[in-house]
Design a protein around this motif. Structure first.
Motif, short mmCIF file in Angstrom:
data_model
loop_
_atom_site.label_atom_id
_atom_site.label_comp_id
_atom_site.label_asym_id
_atom_site.label_seq_id
_atom_site.Cartn_x
_atom_site.Cartn_y
_atom_site.Cartn_z
N PHE A 262 0.84 -1.20 0.00
CA PHE A 262 0.00 0.00 0.00
C PHE A 262 0.87 1.25 0.00
CE2 PHE A 262 -2.68 -3.33 1.50
CZ PHE A 262 -3.99 -2.98 1.21
N ARG A 263 0.41 2.26 -0.73
CA ARG A 263 1.14 3.54 -0.78
C ARG A 263 0.20 4.67 -0.34
NH1 ARG A 263 3.11 3.91 -6.26
NH2 ARG A 263 4.85 2.63 -5.52
N TYR A 264 0.64 5.43 0.65
CA TYR A 264 -0.17 6.52 1.20
C TYR A 264 0.60 7.84 1.19
CZ TYR A 264 -3.21 2.82 2.99
OH TYR A 264 -4.05 1.73 3.09
N ALA A 265 -0.13 8.93 1.24
CA ALA A 265 0.48 10.25 1.34
C ALA A 265 0.73 10.60 2.80
CB ALA A 265 -0.42 11.30 0.70
N ALA A 279 -4.51 3.66 11.36
CA ALA A 279 -5.86 3.23 10.99
C ALA A 279 -5.83 2.32 9.76
CB ALA A 279 -6.74 4.44 10.72
N ALA A 280 -4.93 2.62 8.81
CA ALA A 280 -4.83 1.79 7.59
C ALA A 280 -4.49 0.35 7.94
CB ALA A 280 -3.78 2.39 6.65
N ARG A 281 -3.58 0.17 8.87
CA ARG A 281 -3.21 -1.19 9.25
C ARG A 281 -4.37 -1.91 9.93
NH1 ARG A 281 1.70 1.49 10.48
NH2 ARG A 281 1.14 1.70 12.66
N GLN A 301 3.44 -0.88 4.19
CA GLN A 301 3.12 0.51 3.84
C GLN A 301 4.32 1.26 3.26
OE1 GLN A 301 1.78 2.09 7.62
NE2 GLN A 301 -0.35 1.60 7.18
N HIS A 302 4.03 2.02 2.22
CA HIS A 302 5.00 2.93 1.62
C HIS A 302 4.39 4.33 1.73
CE1 HIS A 302 6.85 4.55 -2.41
NE2 HIS A 302 7.44 5.09 -1.35
N ALA A 303 5.02 5.20 2.50
CA ALA A 303 4.52 6.57 2.67
C ALA A 303 5.32 7.52 1.79
CB ALA A 303 4.63 7.00 4.13
N VAL A 304 4.61 8.45 1.15
CA VAL A 304 5.24 9.43 0.26
C VAL A 304 4.83 10.83 0.73
CG1 VAL A 304 5.48 10.22 -2.13
CG2 VAL A 304 5.04 7.80 -1.65
N VAL A 331 6.98 7.83 12.61
CA VAL A 331 6.30 7.58 13.88
C VAL A 331 5.05 6.73 13.65
CG1 VAL A 331 5.06 8.69 15.78
CG2 VAL A 331 7.23 9.63 14.99
N GLY A 332 4.39 6.94 12.51
CA GLY A 332 3.18 6.18 12.19
C GLY A 332 3.45 4.74 11.80
N GLY A 333 4.72 4.40 11.60
CA GLY A 333 5.07 3.00 11.35
C GLY A 333 5.18 2.59 9.90
N ALA A 334 5.36 3.54 8.98
CA ALA A 334 5.51 3.17 7.57
C ALA A 334 6.76 2.33 7.38
CB ALA A 334 5.60 4.43 6.70
N ASP A 335 6.66 1.31 6.55
CA ASP A 335 7.81 0.44 6.28
C ASP A 335 8.83 1.12 5.38
OD1 ASP A 335 6.83 -2.28 7.47
OD2 ASP A 335 5.15 -1.53 6.29
#
Length: 601
Positions: A262-265, A279-281, A301-304, A331-335
């Motif tokens: 998953f990729r999130y902003a 929440a996504a997890r 998770q991939h955060a951008v 901090v939110g735990g993105a991989d």
């Protein structure tokens, strides 16, 4: 949680516990002094902040605001992280994006802190035929590669797998993602793609344990103006659609879930970003549970850092935005975390911008040690409550998509576009009124800044959902001013008519100067109106001074040639004053009308 020392001594033992009601009464007194007569629960309402998706941030959180138990890191519902150790072994994966072949840029990144590559191929990126050249010198058994190839995914995936074979990389050493995202591509372009080739890639990828086939990219919904809940809901609906397709193709639910990343902003709203990733997890864990594969519910998770928040004017401020966003993602735990270079909105990033981008993660991991604690926000009543409320809002949006036929159906019917457009319209109103300020753009603009120029980036795929930016309304105003400057040698001007001593007029004169510069209008102070080169003026002073002098000053300015008179302050009924500018006014409307009257096209 407070841990008492061994002897049981508590420094607060001699003091009675303060109650919630006592706090409310104290706040009532403070609000009363500011002219607000509220009491009881209304006190907290008066100090609450309304967010998107119907969420509200309250001024105080206590144990009575506790959310459901988030569990432990690495265990369902995975709210606190997909792995028990989180990112503590070495920090998050630093993933750099490359959309063009720039000499030495890939190796420079990998040699200086980047740990994986995100390659944009095909339309709007690097030609698929040049994939080998892009990865020349890269140790493919060490550096994971993530593809983003849109309609060229099948060709790009086969080219990458062939490259692994040619370079002798063992299947167990291959890591990354083939990046297939048919619904994401349809969201970007409006063009549907067949899923059959993706299913075939998934079957082939089964021989590579560390390779995923699909990326659920939520950026198209974020970049179309969507809220956090809409971004999560749309991504969840997309992932469920992929689960159905993969299981119909013969994969088990566990195998299908293992094929998806998953990729999130990540935005500069740090707490909302932290809550969104948590929440996504939780949401994905619930889907996996319902599908009968609870063990496969740990979301990758991939955060951008958000492209929407990047400004073109004063782009240096983007470094601050991306730093906060990266902190929130970590901090939110993105991989994996991608920090977009500060000049991303201007074109292809230069070497300095790429260096700053990768060093942002390096500093946060190696110097600030953010990755040394798993889920550091966990246990905060505020963060836990926000996570819970956001998860419920996103789940409802996901359910509404499913009720309307699923992600493909709402994309093709236009329903999702309309939902996102309504959210963006509401946010645009806040931006126009500067309720959501943009530093360097709508607040503290610098008209004499030296423009930053970059080589143009490849045009990304288009034709589907729009791509919005926070600065777009103000950028259009500044562009009009720039064109006027180029044509006439001067910017449009406005005269600041200050009344009384500096102590009375400085605050409002500064406010007015800041406001009009946001639209590219140069404020002129000192001297008289006739010498200013302006056609409009702003009265700036205190309310008491306005009562005594505003009408006479307006009359004098009119006699000196001013066509329009503004007053910096709340609307009143002064003769001769045409417009009022104040905190909360529609700045974009005020500036647009002023440029129109000044003949600035």
């Amino acid at each position: 949680m407070t841990v008492l020392p061994d002897d049981g001594l508590s420094l607060a033992a001699e003091f009675p516990d303060a109650t919630h009601e006592q706090w409310q009464r104290l706040v009532e007194g403070v609000l009363r002094k500011s002219g607000k007569e509220v009491s009881g629960a209304a006190v907290e309402d008066a100090l609450s902040t309304t967010l998107e998706d119907g969420l509200r941030t309250r001024p105080l959180y206590t144990p009575r605001d506790a959310a459901p138990d988030p569990g432990l890191p690495g265990f369902a519902p995975f709210t606190r992280g997909g792995r028990p150790v989180g990112n503590t072994p070495g920090g998050w994966d630093v993933r750099q994006r490359h959309a063009a072949l720039l000499d030495g840029s890939v190796l420079a990144d990998l040699e200086n802190g980047v740990t994986s590559l995100w390659l944009v191929l095909g339309e709007g990126g690097i030609p698929v035929a040049d994939l080998g050249r892009a990865l020349d010198g890269v140790y493919l058994d060490l550096a994971p590669v993530v593809l983003d190839a849109g309609a060229d995914t099948e060709a790009a995936a086969h080219a990458l797998l062939k490259l692994y074979e040619e370079r002798g990389v063992a299947p167990e050493d291959v890591r990354g993602s083939l990046g297939a995202d048919p619904l994401g591509y349809e969201a970007r372009t409006g063009t549907p793609l067949d899923f059959a080739p993706v299913a075939a890639l998934a079957a082939r990828a089964a021989g590579y344990p560390g390779l995923r086939t699909l990326t659920v990219d939520a950026l198209p919904y974020h970049e179309a103006g969507g809220s956090a809940a809409q971004e999560l809901g749309a991504s969840l609906a997309t992932a469920v659609a992929y689960l159905r397709e993969l299981t119909e193709a013969g994969l088990s639910a566990e195998q299908a879930a293992a094929q998806i990343e998953f990729r999130y902003a990540a935005t500069a709203d740090q707490f909302l970003t932290i809550a969104k990733l948590r929440a996504a997890r939780r949401l994905w864990a619930r889907v996996a549970e319902v599908c009968g594969a609870p063990g496969a519910g740990a979301q990758v998770q991939h955060a951008v850092t958000s492209p929407v928040m990047m400004s073109r004017r004063d782009p240096w401020v983007n470094m601050l935005r991306t730093t906060v966003a990266t902190l929130a993602a970590g901090v939110g735990g993105a991989d994996s975390v991608t920090v977009l270079p500060f000049d991303h909105a201007l074109g292809l990033p230069d070497a300095f911008a790429r260096r700053i981008a990768r060093n942002t993660s390096t500093i946060l991991v190696e110097e600030s040690h953010l990755a040394r604690v798993v889920d550091p926000a966990g246990g905060s009543w505020y963060v836990e409550r926000l996570t819970d409320e956001l998860a419920h809002a996103a789940w409802e949006f996901f359910r509404s998509i499913e009720q309307d036929g699923g992600q493909a159906a709402v994309l093709r019917s236009g329903r999702l576009r309309d939902d996102l457009a309504r959210t963006w319209a509401e946010r645009s109103a806040k931006l126009a009124k500067r309720r959501e300020p943009i530093t360097g753009v709508s607040e503290f603009p610098f008209l004499d800044e030296k423009p930053v120029h970059r080589e143009p980036a490849p045009e990304p795929p288009s034709g589907g959902l729009p791509r919005v930016r926070r600065d777009e309304a103000y950028e259009a105003l500044r562009a009009r001013s720039d064109a006027h400057l180029a044509a006439t040698g001067a910017r449009p001007r406005i005269f600041l008519a200050t009344l009384g001593p500096a102590a009375e007029h400085t605050a409002r004169a500064s406010f007015a100067a800041n406001l009009f510069q946001a639209g590219g209008i140069e404020p002129v102070t000192g001297g008289n109106f006739e010498e200013s080169g302006a056609t409009e003026a702003v009265l700036c002073s205190s309310d008491a001074r306005y009562a005594e002098e505003a009408e006479q000053a307006a009359e004098a300015l009119r006699a000196a040639g001013a066509r329009q008179i503004h007053l910096a302050g709340r609307p009143a009924d002064y003769a001769g004053v045409d417009h009022y500018v104040f905190a909360g006014c529609d700045a974009v409307a005020v500036l647009t009308a002023a440029l129109d009257r000044m003949g600035v096209s």
